[in-house]
Scaffold this motif. Structure first.
Motif, PDB file in Angstrom:
ATOM      1  N   HIS A 156       0.818  -1.217   0.000  1.00  0.00           N
ATOM      2  CA  HIS A 156       0.000   0.000   0.000  1.00  0.00           C
ATOM      3  C   HIS A 156       0.852   1.269   0.000  1.00  0.00           C
ATOM      4  N   LYS A 162      -5.509   4.798   6.724  1.00  0.00           N
ATOM      5  CA  LYS A 162      -6.206   3.712   6.059  1.00  0.00           C
ATOM      6  C   LYS A 162      -7.164   3.024   7.036  1.00  0.00           C
ATOM      7  N   ASP A 221     -15.767  -0.693   2.710  1.00  0.00           N
ATOM      8  CA  ASP A 221     -14.843   0.444   2.627  1.00  0.00           C
ATOM      9  C   ASP A 221     -13.495   0.173   3.303  1.00  0.00           C
ATOM     10  N   ASP A 223      -9.591  -0.733   3.398  1.00  0.00           N
ATOM     11  CA  ASP A 223      -8.424  -0.645   2.517  1.00  0.00           C
ATOM     12  C   ASP A 223      -7.579  -1.911   2.608  1.00  0.00           C
ATOM     13  N   GLU A 248     -14.605   0.004  -8.149  1.00  0.00           N
ATOM     14  CA  GLU A 248     -13.463   0.930  -8.138  1.00  0.00           C
ATOM     15  C   GLU A 248     -12.553   0.724  -6.922  1.00  0.00           C
ATOM     16  N   THR A 249     -13.060   0.028  -5.913  1.00  0.00           N
ATOM     17  CA  THR A 249     -12.280  -0.200  -4.686  1.00  0.00           C
ATOM     18  C   THR A 249     -11.488  -1.495  -4.752  1.00  0.00           C
ATOM     19  N   LYS A 251      -9.416  -2.993  -6.852  1.00  0.00           N
ATOM     20  CA  LYS A 251      -8.002  -2.999  -7.222  1.00  0.00           C
ATOM     21  C   LYS A 251      -7.114  -2.263  -6.218  1.00  0.00           C
ATOM     22  N   LYS A 252      -7.739  -1.515  -5.329  1.00  0.00           N
ATOM     23  CA  LYS A 252      -6.978  -0.818  -4.288  1.00  0.00           C
ATOM     24  C   LYS A 252      -6.884  -1.643  -3.002  1.00  0.00           C
ATOM     25  N   MET A 253      -7.721  -2.657  -2.902  1.00  0.00           N
ATOM     26  CA  MET A 253      -7.818  -3.428  -1.667  1.00  0.00           C
ATOM     27  C   MET A 253      -6.691  -4.457  -1.551  1.00  0.00           C
ATOM     28  N   VAL A 254      -6.148  -4.579  -0.342  1.00  0.00           N
ATOM     29  CA  VAL A 254      -5.118  -5.584  -0.039  1.00  0.00           C
ATOM     30  C   VAL A 254      -5.689  -6.550   0.997  1.00  0.00           C
ATOM     31  N   VAL A 273      -8.408  -7.858  -6.451  1.00  0.00           N
ATOM     32  CA  VAL A 273      -7.887  -7.685  -5.095  1.00  0.00           C
ATOM     33  C   VAL A 273      -6.472  -8.247  -5.019  1.00  0.00           C
ATOM     34  N   ARG A 274      -5.577  -7.531  -4.350  1.00  0.00           N
ATOM     35  CA  ARG A 274      -4.212  -8.048  -4.150  1.00  0.00           C
ATOM     36  C   ARG A 274      -4.238  -8.957  -2.918  1.00  0.00           C
TER      37      ARG A 274
END
Length: 398
Positions: A156, A162, A221, A223, A248-249, A251-254, A273-274
């Motif tokens: 991240h 976060k 929501d 992160d 939209e969230t 690809k940002k989520m780990v 998701v990563r």
């Protein structure tokens, strides 16, 4: 014979550990059907499953990729290394000591940990404590929990501001949560099947707790999601993530899954998701190991010395029944003859204790060298001397 059967992060991937852990249970059942198991103790963590057994000597041939079977000295050296943190994915980590203590307590409670394994694990825990006291093996060391946080931070960039969802408020989840405290998060949410436990941990961390049935809401929501439950099956699947998290969230989520069996379905990664699991912590473990190579050498010297003491104490245990017979026979004889002497002496004006103490000292001194020599014979595997002692002192031979 002391037998160790194990599967861990050094011999297998996390998926193999999940599969072979069931195999270990089957092997235990097989051994139990064909041999007499005198004692046994089981260790289960997120990246290992081990079984220790005390059985009569026999030939065992179990060969599967990833499975390790060791006996006697090899098994003993392994448990000392394990307690010292040398066998951990994160070398020098302290969590393994608590896990060994818990395993020993549980085995004692279940009535399957007898004098041999109790002796072995008491020594192992002691050695682990000595190694940490006399070396810097755990200086700056990270647990699997804090390594998971480091991984999320690396991916991240920065966890500041976060929102992190921690699933599981057990030992591993607690380590994760505590590692997150210093990261100045926007929010930390703890989810646990037992809500009171989640509340307790959340309160300690200044976060909030939710029930498991609100996981979808918390995922919306978040992160970062770090999951470490003891559930037997995935608790976060493809459908739940797809329905709960905005496109939209994703690809940002780990997500970091440090549970075994795994908490998060691998297909979740297909959504963008990563997703990481215990195997992805190996890089952190490798760097940690390089930093501690010199301390590991010092730890090995301590382990070698303590192994000699452990081996000697186990040899003493083998002749303890014989020594107990000698002591009991000597004490019965002392009491009997002392009572005769006191009757013959008549009134000795309250000096009976002098006679009692004298008889006790004489008996102790007569048999102390005998007991000492039996222990030395046991240490040296001197079967001739031990057989002679059995013939002379064992009640079974009379």
């Amino acid at each position: 014979m002391i037998l160790n059967i194990r599967i861990d992060h050094k011999t297998a991937e996390i998926s193999q550990i999940e599969e072979l852990s069931q195999l270990i249970d089957k092997i235990f059942q097989d051994i139990n059907q064909n041999h007499t198991i005198k004692e046994y103790l089981q260790i289960k963590t997120c990246n290992r499953q081990e079984m220790y057994l005390v059985i009569d000597k026999c030939d065992l041939d179990y060969r599967w990729d990833g499975l390790v079977v060791e006996k006697d000295d090899q098994a003993l050296i392994h448990v000392l290394r394990l307690a010292s943190g040398l066998e951990s994915m994160i070398i020098g980590e302290d969590q393994i000591l608590g896990q060994l203590k818990d395993a020993q307590k549980q085995a004692i409670k279940d009535g399957c940990c007898g004098p041999i394994l109790n002796n072995v694990f008491t020594k192992a825990i002691h050695v682990g404590q000595i190694v940490r006291k006399k070396t810097r093996i755990n200086e700056g060391a990270v647990s699997i929990g804090s390594a998971a946080v480091r991984l999320a931070e690396h991916v991240h960039g920065d966890l500041k501001c976060k929102k992190v969802l921690v699933i599981g408020a057990g030992q591993m989840g607690t380590l994760v949560a505590k590692a997150l405290v210093a990261k100045r998060l926007k929010a930390i949410v703890v989810a646990n099947r037992t809500h009171d436990r989640a509340l307790c941990l959340a309160k300690e961390l200044g976060g909030s707790a939710i029930h498991f049935d609100r996981l979808s809401e918390a995922l919306y929501d978040a992160d970062v999601v770090i999951s470490a439950t003891g559930a037997p099956h995935p608790i976060i699947n493809y459908e739940k993530v797809r329905e709960s998290v905005p496109t939209e969230t994703l690809k940002k989520m780990v997500m970091v899954d440090i549970a075994n069996p795994r908490d998060i379905d691998e297909r979740v990664a297909e959504l963008g998701v990563r997703l990481y699991n215990i195997d992805d912590l190996r890089g952190i473990a490798r760097k940690n190991r390089q930093m501690r190579e010199e301390e590991a050498k010092a730890a090995k010297i301590i382990i070698d010395d303590e192994m000699k003491l452990l081996r000697r104490s186990l040899k003493h245990l083998e002749v303890e029944p014989l020594i107990s017979n000698i002591r009991n026979d000597a004490e019965n004889m002392r009491i009997r003859e002392t009572q005769k002497a006191l009757k013959m002496l008549g009134d000795i004006n309250g000096q009976e204790k002098v006679v009692e103490d004298l008889s006790r000292v004489i008996v102790d001194r007569i048999f102390s060298d005998i007991i000492k020599n039996i222990k030395i014979a046991a240490e040296n595997d001197d079967k001739i001397t031990l057989e002679a002692a059995e013939c002379l002192f064992s009640n079974e031979k009379r």
